[in-house]
Design an enzyme around this catalytic site. Sequence first.
Site, short mmCIF file in Angstrom:
data_model
loop_
_atom_site.label_atom_id
_atom_site.label_comp_id
_atom_site.label_asym_id
_atom_site.label_seq_id
_atom_site.Cartn_x
_atom_site.Cartn_y
_atom_site.Cartn_z
N ASP A 478 20.53 11.50 -66.10
CA ASP A 478 19.68 12.66 -66.36
C ASP A 478 18.32 12.55 -65.69
OD1 ASP A 478 19.11 10.50 -68.05
OD2 ASP A 478 18.07 11.80 -69.47
N ARG A 482 12.14 7.58 -66.32
CA ARG A 482 11.71 7.15 -67.65
C ARG A 482 12.73 6.20 -68.27
NH1 ARG A 482 12.62 13.00 -69.48
NH2 ARG A 482 14.67 13.02 -70.48
N ASP A 483 12.49 5.82 -69.49
CA ASP A 483 13.36 4.86 -70.18
C ASP A 483 14.56 5.58 -70.79
OD1 ASP A 483 12.01 6.28 -72.09
OD2 ASP A 483 11.43 4.55 -73.31
N GLU A 484 15.39 6.14 -69.93
CA GLU A 484 16.59 6.84 -70.39
C GLU A 484 17.69 6.64 -69.37
OE1 GLU A 484 17.79 11.23 -72.17
OE2 GLU A 484 15.71 10.67 -71.94
N ASP A 491 25.02 17.75 -68.89
CA ASP A 491 24.32 17.84 -67.62
C ASP A 491 25.30 17.73 -66.46
OD1 ASP A 491 22.78 16.93 -69.81
OD2 ASP A 491 21.17 16.28 -68.51
N TRP A 543 28.60 19.41 -74.46
CA TRP A 543 28.56 18.02 -74.05
C TRP A 543 29.97 17.43 -74.07
CZ3 TRP A 543 24.34 20.60 -74.85
CH2 TRP A 543 23.14 20.16 -74.32
N GLU A 748 13.09 18.93 -65.10
CA GLU A 748 13.97 18.91 -66.29
C GLU A 748 13.79 20.16 -67.14
OE1 GLU A 748 14.93 15.88 -70.00
OE2 GLU A 748 13.02 15.72 -68.94
N HIS A 769 15.50 16.12 -62.27
CA HIS A 769 16.62 16.30 -63.20
C HIS A 769 17.45 17.46 -62.68
CE1 HIS A 769 18.79 17.11 -66.89
NE2 HIS A 769 18.17 16.15 -67.54
#
Length: 890
Positions: A478, A482-484, A491, A543, A748, A769
């Site tokens: 995604d 960042r911390d993801e 997506d 999802w 995003e 994103h």
Amino acid sequence: MVDNWQLPEAGPAAALRPYDLRCEHLRTPLGVGTQTPRLSWRLASDRRGDAPAGHRVRVHGPGGLLAWDSGWIDGQDVSADYGGAPLASFARYAWQVELRGGESAQSWFDTGVLHADEWRTAWIGHDPESNPPFEPPKDDGEPRTFHTKSLPAPRHFRREIDLPPVTAVRIACTARGLYELRVNGHRVGDAELTPGWTDYRQRVPYQVYDVTHLAGDGPLCVGAILGEGWWSGSLGWDGRQQANRYGRHPQLLVQVVAEHADGSRTVIGTDERWRETTGPLRYADLLHGEWYDARLEHDGWDLPGFDDSTWAPARVVDTGTDILVPSAAEPVRVTEDLAPVERRERDGRTIVDLGQNIAGRVRLTIRGAAAGTRVTLRHGEALTADGDLYTENLRSAEATDHYVAAGRPEETFEPRFTLHGFRYVEVTGHADFEVLGRAMHSDTPVAGEFSCSDAMVRQLMSNIRWSQRDNFVSVPTDCPQRDERLGWTADAQVFLPTACYNADVAAFFTNWLADLRYAQTDEGAVTDVVPHVITERHGAPAWGDAATIIPWHLYRVYGDERVLRDSLPSMRAWVDYIERNNPDLIWRKRTGSHYGDWLQAGVTTSRDVLATAYFALSADLTAKAAEVLGDAEARERYADLRERIGKAFAAEFIAADGRIEGDTQTAYLLALAHGLVPDGLVPAAVAHLVADLERRGRRLTTGFAGVALLGPILSEHGHADLAYALLHDDRYPSWGYSIKRGATTIWERWDGWTEEQGFGPVAMNSFNHYTLGSVGAWLYGGVAGLGQEEDSVGFRRPLIRPLPGGNLRWASAAYESPLGRLASRWEVDGDTLRLTVRVPPGATATVHVPTTDPASVRESGGPVEPVGRTSSAVICQVSSGEYSFTSAWQ
């Protein structure tokens, strides 16, 4: 900046010729792990009407021996499954395809381990007690942070092997963690972040390398650097708290297979005879960055003759190999270098602008730095109003690299085991330096290109392509910064049609689907992210529906029915899960986290409407998949279910005047796109959709679930003017709004930055994103008109239906379909429209020639008989070749 990820020029083809040969969707793969690999090719010809009449495939194995001759096979197939003698492990096979009445082409593939009992190796690691977390000396300045203070140093492993003279040497290598393989002083291969990210609890991919060219007459020195990566490094939000998802310490596995002139083989694997130690890498983390101290380098450690007597013996930590699988997708590679476009000095800091938001790293070159000088690189996507590096949206990800100089006149540093999402780099610690941006992503082959006369729309496509590249890093993530950086399923499914136009993602997504199936619960629920980590609630509408949407779309695009065969049980389990918990066929229960139309702008689409629309779609796709596979009983069951869901949807959500519950753009788009509006109410539903857009000043409100449908649905129902108005809009919210503010990737959220609020919520505000860029499929398939008939598979029946309009004077697109190059270009010149199309051999295309006067349509190569007309086009049917049409356009 416009991307350089370009489609190669198609070469001349005076006669029918095959090109772009693949094995299992890959070019010249190493490590093929099936006894029946699929061999495929594309077709080219400059002659109109050319079509393949038959093909013959011959495969030669070791020693040039014929392993398979398919004989002449009549028909227009562009693939064949190997059907010869059993393949041998660690062997090269040369293959040739010959076309009846045409030319031939050659390629090759290497096999991996084809029998489980051929593994002769073990997983090795180190003594954890000998690897305490690194603390920098006090004179190094700032201490390590909360997130990096517990990170251990990566390990160096090596072994020298005495071998009799060799004719070939291959190495199978993998890690629980990340590795860089070295042989006799050279790095092996160009893949990055190997072995990639899969659900390591279920499968660990291995890579095969041919290192014959690196093997000399003396000993063979095999070395590897081992980092934590996704296995035991930081993963997901909350930084280090999410470390050790799969294991506590990385492990290495290597198997060397040497061939000799007499036909014998020597096989040597990793065991306690390997030696290991730490080195200049003091820590390396995907989220937080690397610390490299060049003073601690082991010169010549990967060469024969190095004294490793002070190194420790490696520990055998596991002997299981049943979890190993051959690597089945393109690796991550550095694919483009970017020179800085600007350099700013601020209070002892230098901020470098690459001009493009990327995923990757920088190569740092410093000159004249004294030994012990520490240079720090901080990465960010944007600058604050004061011109400082903006990092708040990284959350806990530090995205910082440190290099400690050895004191040489010139030194170069490039991280190995980290990845940053950034446009800007802040450099401190030394003034005499250069940096080079290095873009990294899964090296999926470029498949398409789109251009047009409007600079903003061209930038939009560039942003879409860059966001795809930056987020396809082993899995479809995604965000890269960042911390993801997780494989969110909605997506991926929303963006997939655009992704398929931009690149050949057959192997990439087929590989990822294996982890989706592993992650599916016993009940049939699909996890929100794949590989599954962190999230605890499963089965969210849109999802979880990736389980049906992605396999079906891959089949439609690439024509490989194996993806349906592998996925049908998963597809059925998912639909059954929804039905079992919602017997009234309105999906309200067991909806997991139910994100709705994520990041919609100022409205709230009914979650029940969205969920039930996706329920209907998944039932429909499951029925279609069953039909393709010849499962009549399943087809009937899910087709009937789809019909009953449709009736329930209409009764529950659609009013007599065609208004859909919630009255939002996404509600109408989903219902219209998936055939849920009764025929008699379609005009009314479209009118409500149009009225909402007009009421808002022709502005969109759609989030992730609806944004891809705006162009197609509006165009299909006679409102292309509205679709173009949204495309050209530069007010908030729109694609143009971010572009007007300098965006080089897709944001995003629509409000990633606004004049009123500045930067959006730091808790979730990526500037890279891809999901809102799913409009790309409409640019290819709508504006340029490159699509296929609804019942076509693999673009055997292209539908070329361009859509002149908006501010565009011209638009063009080309796409490497499974058959070959498909292309379209239209241009309006005064009151004349010119349309040029190219159709690959073996395809029969339906072409809609736009016109305001059907009698004016001409084709330069001779008469083309129309097969139909619409209010704005003459419809022609053409076979392969290039065609140039002109028509009146007023």
